[in-house]
Design an enzyme around this catalytic site. Structure first.
Site, PDB file in Angstrom:
ATOM      1  N   SER A 133       0.853  -1.186   0.000  1.00 28.87           N
ATOM      2  CA  SER A 133       0.000   0.000   0.000  1.00 28.87           C
ATOM      3  C   SER A 133       0.887   1.234   0.000  1.00 28.87           C
ATOM      4  O   SER A 133       2.005   1.206   0.537  1.00 28.87           O
ATOM      5  CB  SER A 133      -0.897   0.018   1.242  1.00 28.87           C
ATOM      6  N   TYR A 146      -3.098  -0.631  10.889  1.00 30.99           N
ATOM      7  CA  TYR A 146      -3.094  -1.114   9.505  1.00 30.99           C
ATOM      8  C   TYR A 146      -1.832  -0.669   8.778  1.00 30.99           C
ATOM      9  O   TYR A 146      -1.175  -1.473   8.102  1.00 30.99           O
ATOM     10  CB  TYR A 146      -4.335  -0.610   8.776  1.00 30.99           C
TER      11      TYR A 146
END
Length: 274
Positions: A133, A146
């Protein structure tokens, strides 16, 4: 011979779109997910096999790899896509939720990779592509757990890329920005919110407004699938592929500004967090 790709987390969104795209472009595909009954749009594709695989269940990983080899003869590419988000302020985050996010997003990837390496070595090579990500490049408020998993995946992937090159195994890292999938809805359900800790209401409201602006430039799962395919088939040993949908300015700032200037820039993106 057709090449064979195995992908985790293919029940919907990017995983399902990527499985379908690779199958449509000449690959044999083993689309894996925790519940095969939940596969969407993958039925009836001749060169695509849907198989159960839970990244926390090593027996299911071994079985999926076995099915892939028995059905298609070999595995050329593994895409580690399975993962989920975890929102909330760290002060009120139950440690069990923290561990769960790492169990899936980090240790789950390691589980799969440790089990496919011997297959690749026996074959004489292969490729691993981890879906990371842009949140592994910069931090964001209310997403610490996260994003910590994605920072961990960054370092892990780069490190094994160097060591597995000695085994003729190419390792790649695909870093997407925002994507138009149910991922954020699921993440919101996992959210710990303010953790019942007083004093975060204003912060969370302002952060939500700022994050909503970032969502304006997100990509579709189909676009992401095409970009993953391009990364996996470009014939190079390039490590990182950044696709900063909607967060181009944040990636640019992290790469071009010194630390102090970057921190000022980020604080300006989230008024009220300082």
């Amino acid at each position: 011979m057709k090449k064979t790709m195995l992908i985790t987390g293919s029940s919907s969104g990017v995983g399902a779109a990527t499985a379908k795209y690779f199958a449509e472009h000449g690959f044999n595909v083993v689309a894996t997910l925790r519940n095969p009954d939940a596969a969407h749009g993958l039925e009836g594709i001749a060169n695509l096999e849907v198989v159960r695989l839970d990244v926390e269940d090593t027996a299911s990983i071994d079985n999926a790899l076995k099915v892939a080899v028995e059905r298609f003869g070999r595995i050329d590419l593994v895409i580690n896509n399975a993962g989920y988000g975890q929102y909330g302020v760290i002060e009120g985050m139950p440690i069990e939720k923290v561990r769960k996010n790492f169990d899936v997003n980090v240790f789950g990837v390691i589980n799969v990779i440790q089990r496919v390496i011997p297959i690749f070595r026996q074959q004489g090579g292969g490729m691993i592509l981890n879906v990371g990500s842009c949140g592994g490049i910069f931090g964001l408020p209310n997403s610490s757990v996260y994003l910590a998993t994605k920072f961990a995946l960054e370092g892990f992937t780069e490190s094994i890329a160097y060591e597995l090159a000695s085994q003729n195994i190419v390792v790649k890292l695909f870093e997407p920005g925002g994507i138009m999938t149910p991922f954020h809805e699921r993440s919101a359900r996992e959210s710990n919110g303010d953790g019942n800790v007083p004093g975060y209401d204003v912060f969370l409201a302002r952060t939500e407004q700022a994050m909503a602006k970032l969502a304006e430039g997100v990509a579709t799962p189909q676009q992401v699938a095409q970009d993953i395919y391009a990364a996996a088939t470009d014939g190079t040993d390039r490590l990182r592929y950044c696709a900063p949908y909607g967060v181009e300015h944040l990636v640019k700032a992290r790469r071009e500004l010194d630390d102090h200037a970057y921190e000022r820039f980020m604080r300006a993106q989230f008024p009220g967090v300082n």
